[in-house]
Design an enzyme around this catalytic site. Structure first.
Site, PDB file in Angstrom:
ATOM      1  N   CYS A 306       0.838  -1.204   0.000  1.00 52.46           N
ATOM      2  CA  CYS A 306       0.000   0.000   0.000  1.00 52.46           C
ATOM      3  C   CYS A 306       0.876   1.258   0.000  1.00 52.46           C
ATOM      4  CB  CYS A 306      -0.962  -0.032   1.183  1.00 52.46           C
ATOM      5  SG  CYS A 306      -2.407   1.032   0.953  1.00 52.46           S
ATOM      6  N   HIS A 426      -3.498  -5.100   0.345  1.00 51.46           N
ATOM      7  CA  HIS A 426      -3.183  -5.677   1.655  1.00 51.46           C
ATOM      8  C   HIS A 426      -3.224  -7.200   1.586  1.00 51.46           C
ATOM      9  CE1 HIS A 426      -4.681  -1.800   3.891  1.00 51.46           C
ATOM     10  NE2 HIS A 426      -3.839  -1.543   2.904  1.00 51.46           N
ATOM     11  N   GLU A 428      -3.482  -9.441   3.948  1.00 47.98           N
ATOM     12  CA  GLU A 428      -4.088 -10.163   5.069  1.00 47.98           C
ATOM     13  C   GLU A 428      -5.604 -10.035   5.003  1.00 47.98           C
ATOM     14  OE1 GLU A 428      -5.459  -7.346   7.343  1.00 47.98           O
ATOM     15  OE2 GLU A 428      -4.848  -6.675   5.370  1.00 47.98           O
TER      16      GLU A 428
END
Length: 479
Positions: A306, A426, A428
């Site tokens: 990011c 991201h 996760e």
């Protein structure tokens, strides 16, 4: 939605009648006052207050996730923004504060779980959640942390407006209904462009984050962390706790450092790798971080996500663009040009890399092409099945590894002449899908010195670390 109301008309038009208040008092909603959302282009939405009393300004954005509203609420990357949830009902499964995404350790001034976002917009707010893990409702949480929120808004109309016209600054209030005063307050508010919001959400001092810091309440779903074998320094630019947990579960012991920590101090720690986190706002304003990254690349393995991806890109001399309305949600499709698999990803950003600004194409590594596409749409490489390579003046060859399938923007790069890679999204599931979990594995492989560290069976790796995957495998073997 309404436009151009006069100063007193707004309050008179929307103020709930006595009968309406009595009726609401008999429902789970209870009594609630009016609330207004005013955008910089004069667009107005009326609704009901469902959070704290007050007034808040920020960039109005939208998140398309179907769940994970609490993780969105506590993601530090939303600093400076008023978040619109496109899913119609928010709060139905309540909140368990162990799911908080702010990784800030907390102090007397700023609690560890304090949301960074400025405000919240929903269609319908549930005040009576039902879930075995829930400890508090969303409205209670918002009021406890002073976050202004509005419900009863036609979020479909609002999102269409933002998609058609781009992100807008907005002001949300339960106390001001004079349109001229709202416009004046909004005009005086700072915008995201040029403002360094990272320094408002980063940790104030280095701290450790190891396996012992993983929440025990997640053990019902997640396996124990892999044995720690890599020492990693993580730059906290507004990092999500779920990201740190993902690194630890992959076998990393973390030292989390502030956003502006000098590269020399990081190298003195003799880490196996450096991680660059997500974070809010305009990447061009975070000069202190990407100047350090420029000194780290080539000296130690580096992985960025990011804002961290943008820091690596800026360290390479690239240019950024502000996206029309950004990418936010847990259902963003990305083509992995290396594996040729599509990943459904979790994202939260309003700025992006202009890939051609990294350098000129290397024809022999880019299907013979010598010129970048004139329209900048990187989906041309998806159609051709090529991961193009450019020659960068600072760090040599850089390969485009990931492309957003919705708008053709860059989603990931890999430095071929230095141990460094990054993605815009991201990896996760806090909240979101697990398709990109392999990136944690890739980082450990990079630190192990593996040349083809991105050559991973992403479909298999996405189940790593989940109890349900192990249970399913056992049941399959037994049957």
């Amino acid at each position: 939605m309404a436009n151009n109301h006069t100063a007193g008309a707004a309050a008179r038009t929307f103020a709930p009648s006595e009968l309406c208040q009595r009726m609401l008092a008999k429902t789970s909603k209870g009594t609630c006052g009016p609330c207004i959302l005013y955008l910089e282009d004069g667009t107005i939405f009326y609704g009901r207050a469902c959070g704290a009393e007050g007034t808040a300004t920020g960039e109005v954005c939208f998140n398309t996730s179907l769940e994970g509203y609490f993780e969105v609420m506590t993601d530090p990357s939303y600093a400076g923004q008023i978040v619109t949830m496109t899913y119609p009902q928010i709060g139905n499964y309540g909140i368990d504060e162990t799911d908080v995404q702010s990784a800030f350790p907390g102090d007397a001034v700023r609690p560890a779980s304090a949301p960074a976002m400025r405000g919240m917009i929903v269609r319908d707010m549930c005040t009576t959640p039902s879930n075995w893990r829930s400890a508090v409702s969303v409205p209670e949480y918002l009021r406890a942390h002073g976050i202004v929120a509005i419900e009863g808004v036609d979020t479909r109309a609002l999102v269409r407006h933002l998609r058609d016209n781009g992100s807008k600054m907005g002001i949300i209030s339960t106390e001001i209904f004079d349109v001229d005063e709202l416009a004046e307050r909004l005009a005086a508010a700072p915008t995201l462009v040029g403002e360094n919001l990272v320094k408002t959400v980063s940790c104030p001092a280095p701290h450790e984050f190891v396996a012992a810091d993983l929440p025990a309440t997640h053990d019902f779903a997640l396996s124990a962390a892999a044995p720690a074998r890599h020492k990693v320094v993580a730059y906290d630019c507004g990092v999500k706790r779920g990201i740190l947990e993902g690194l630890v579960r992959a076998g990393c012991d973390l030292t989390v450092v502030p956003w502006d920590t000098p590269a020399s101090e990081v190298l003195d720690m003799n880490p196996d790798g450096v991680f660059l986190s997500n974070g809010p706002g305009d990447p061009d304003a975070v000069v202190e971080t990407y100047e350090q990254v420029q000194q780290l690349i080539g000296k130690v393995p580096v992985f960025g996500i990011c804002l961290g991806h943008q820091m690596i890109s800026l360290a390479c001399g690239a240019q950024m663009e502000k996206l029309k309305f950004g990418h936010r949600g847990g259902n963003q499709p990305v083509m992995n040009l290396v594996s040729r698999r599509v990943e459904i990803t979790a994202q939260n950003h309003g700025f992006g890399l202009l890939f051609p600004s990294l350098g000129k194409l290397v024809p022999e590594l880019s299907g013979g092409e010598t010129e970048h596409a004139a329209d900048g749409d990187l989906r041309v490489w998806v159609r051709r099945g090529i991961a193009p390579v450019v020659m960068n003046e600072r760090f040599g060859r850089i390969r485009l590894t990931h492309v957003n399938l919705n708008d053709g923007t860059a989603e990931g790069i890999q430095l071929l002449d230095a141990p460094c890679f990054s993605v815009q999204y991201h990896p996760e599931a806090s909240p979101g899908p697990t398709d990109a979990h392999y990136l944690f594995t890739a980082f450990t492989r990079l630190m192990d010195g593996e040349e083809n560290y991105l050559d991973i069976d992403t479909a298999k790796d996405r189940l790593a670390g989940w109890n349900f995957a192990e249970t399913a495998a056992t049941e399959t073997e037994e049957n």
